[in-house]
Enzyme design. Structure first.
Site, PDB file in Angstrom:
ATOM      1  N   VAL A   1      -8.532  -3.185  14.607  1.00 56.38           N
ATOM      2  CA  VAL A   1      -8.028  -4.553  14.723  1.00 56.38           C
ATOM      3  C   VAL A   1      -8.784  -5.476  13.771  1.00 56.38           C
ATOM      4  O   VAL A   1      -8.194  -6.368  13.157  1.00 56.38           O
ATOM      5  CB  VAL A   1      -8.129  -5.071  16.185  1.00 56.38           C
ATOM      6  N   CYS A   2     -10.077  -5.246  13.620  1.00 55.96           N
ATOM      7  CA  CYS A   2     -10.926  -6.126  12.814  1.00 55.96           C
ATOM      8  C   CYS A   2     -10.387  -6.364  11.399  1.00 55.96           C
ATOM      9  O   CYS A   2     -10.302  -7.517  10.965  1.00 55.96           O
ATOM     10  CB  CYS A   2     -12.356  -5.598  12.763  1.00 55.96           C
ATOM     11  N   PRO A   3     -10.005  -5.323  10.649  1.00 57.73           N
ATOM     12  CA  PRO A   3      -9.535  -5.602   9.293  1.00 57.73           C
ATOM     13  C   PRO A   3      -8.246  -6.420   9.260  1.00 57.73           C
ATOM     14  O   PRO A   3      -8.027  -7.186   8.328  1.00 57.73           O
ATOM     15  CB  PRO A   3      -9.338  -4.217   8.669  1.00 57.73           C
TER      16      PRO A   3
END
Length: 187
Positions: free
Chosen positions: A46-48
Site C-alpha cells: 500500500v505504501c508505494p
C-alpha cells in the site's frame, strides 16, 4: 492526550531528497506548512501507492506553500534503494526521512509498540510548528492526496480567517461559517 494543538518536537534525521542525502531538523520545518506522512515500511504494498499519489500531487502542495516529509523507520539508504528500483517511488521529489531510531515516529505517537514500524499517520504542521490536523489509518487502508489537499486548504483558510470555520466537504471558494450564538440550532 491529543496531539492537535501541540508543537513539533525537536528531531534530527538523515533523509533522501532528489538524489542526495540531507540532514533535516525541526528548524528546517519552521516558518512553513508541512505534512509529515508516516508509513510502515519501504518495499511494501500500500505504501508505494500512497507515496506515488503524493508525488503526483506534490506540485499542488508546493503551490500552497506546503512541504512534504514522508517518514518510515527505514534508513535513508533504504529510501534511495527503493527510489532507484521502483517506478512509483522514482517519481518522488519530496523529502523521504529515515527514522531508524524511531525518534520522529515516537514524537508523533504513531510507533507500533513492539514492532518498530510506524502506523499510517498524516500530520499537518502550521508555520508556527503547531499540529493542526492528524489522521491515522489501519495498515490496509490507503490515504488520498486529493482529500489531503482539501484539508490543507481548509486549515490554511481557517488560519487566515479567524472567526470562520469550514463545514463538512468544504471546498475552496465555498461558504464558510462564523460560529455565533445566532447560529446555534439553526444548522
Amino acid at each position: 492526550m491529543s496531539i492537535i494543538g501541540s508543537s513539533l518536537k525537536p528531531f534530527k534525521a538523515e533523509a533522501y531528497k532528489e538524489g542526495k542525502f540531507v540532514t533535516v531538523t525541526e528548524a528546517d520545518v519552521a516558518g512553513k506548512w508541512a505534512i509529515f506522512f508516516f508509513y510502515p515500511a519501504d518495499f511494501t504494498f500500500v505504501c508505494p501507492t500512497e507515496l506515488e499519489d503524493l508525488a503526483d500531487n506534490y506540485a499542488e502542495f508546493q503551490k500552497l506553500g506546503v512541504e512534504i516529509y514522508s517518514v518510515s523507520t527505514d534508513t535513508h539508504f533504504s529510501h534511495k534503494a527503493w527510489h532507484d528500483s521502483s517506478p512509483a517511488i522514482g517519481k518522488i521529489s519530496y523529502t523521504m526521512l529515515g527514522d531508524p531510531s524511531g525518534q520522529i515516529t515516537n514524537n508523533f505517537g504513531v510507533m507500533r509498540e513492539g514492532v518498530g514500524l510506524a502506523d499510517r499517520g498524516t500530520f499537518l504542521v502550521d508555520p508556527e510548528g503547531v499540529i493542526q490536523f492528524t489522521e491515522v489509518t489501519a495498515e490496509g487502508i490507503g490515504r488520498n492526496a486529493t482529500e489531503l489537499l482539501r484539508k490543507v486548504k481548509a486549515a490554511q483558510y481557517v488560519a487566515a480567517h479567524p472567526g470562520e470555520v469550514c463545514p463538512a466537504k468544504w471546498e475552496e471558494g465555498e461558504k464558510t461559517l462564523a460560529p455565533s450564538l445566532d447560529l446555534v440550532g439553526k444548522i
